[in-house]
Design an enzyme around this catalytic site. Structure first.
Site: not given
Ligand code: ADP
Length: 214
Positions: A13, A88, A122, A155, A166
């Site tokens: 994404k 999410r 990554r 990360r 996750r």
């Molecule tokens: P990825 O899509 O690779 O899992 P992101 O950078 O989108 O990584 O998200 C990393 C972390 O940030 C998530 O595992 C969560 O803890 C937090 N996070 C991001 N967006 C949200 C959201 N919309 N609601 C709750 N937690 C979020």
């Protein structure tokens, strides 16, 4: 052109959002990036989010909503955006529907081995959040971002245990959104197991079409 990008961790994404953002001049809004930025700046939001993020769990809905709302209210988001990482869960999707009229939801679908390979390799830029991959998209100089010269790192939530959580969280909480948006006729599914250029060939015409209607 208000687009939501949906997909498991490692689906790509963020990578596509950046490519499309440059091409169509609409901002890429990533809630993960907003939260990581808050952690870097040692804000109260960062302190609240960090324990959840490090473990690979979702940050509470009300916590993530505040920075998102603020970001969506900025002038550059008025003509559209590519939203990555939000919603999410169903509650967040209902919240978003009350805030913005979303035009399209693109669901990036990937198989588990591809996810593991992509996330394991990554690397992320500390400064501008650009994403690289040790094999598929290596940086030119080890440890240094090609775009801004920032430090490139792995990360904390990309360890095997955090990744497992996750993926579980994605399956349980986020994947029902595919059906949610399909029922509303907003969904487009893309097989994202292919290399970036090929996936790009599939999504670009769709975005281009939306851009014309705009
Ligand atoms: P990825 O899509 O690779 O899992 P992101 O950078 O989108 O990584 O998200 C990393 C972390 O940030 C998530 O595992 C969560 O803890 C937090 N996070 C991001 N967006 C949200 C959201 N919309 N609601 C709750 N937690 C979020």
């Amino acid at each position: 052109m208000r687009i939501v990008l949906l997909g498991a961790p490692g689906a790509g994404k963020g990578t596509y959002a950046r490519l499309l953002s440059e091409k169509y001049k609409i901002p890429h809004i990533s809630t993960g990036d907003l939260l990581r930025q808050a952690i870097k700046e040692h804000t109260a939001l960062g302190a609240k989010s960090k324990p959840f993020m490090d473990q690979g769990r979702l940050v509470p809905d009300e916590v993530v909503l505040r920075p998102l709302k603020k970001r969506l209210g900025e002038p550059d988001a008025r003509n559209g955006f590519l939203l990555d990482g939000y919603p999410r869960n169903i509650h967040q999707a209902d919240t978003l529907a009350a805030l913005e009229k979303i035009d399209k939801v693109i669901s990036f679908e990937v198989s588990l081995p591809v996810i593991m390979e992509r996330i394991g390799g990554r690397r992320t830029c500390e400064k501008c959040a650009s994403i690289f991959h040790v094999k598929n998209m290596p940086v030119k100089v080890e440890g240094v971002c090609d775009k801004c010269g920032g430090r490139v790192y792995q990360r904390k939530d990309e360890t095997p245990l955090a990744l497992e959580i996750r993926l579980e969280t994605y399956k349980k909480e986020t994947s029902p959104l595919v059906e949610y948006y399909a029922q509303k006729g907003m969904l487009m599914r893309v097989n994202a197991d292919y290399p970036i250029e090929k996936v790009n060939l599939i999504i670009d015409p769709i975005i281009s079409e939306l851009n014309k209607i705009r």
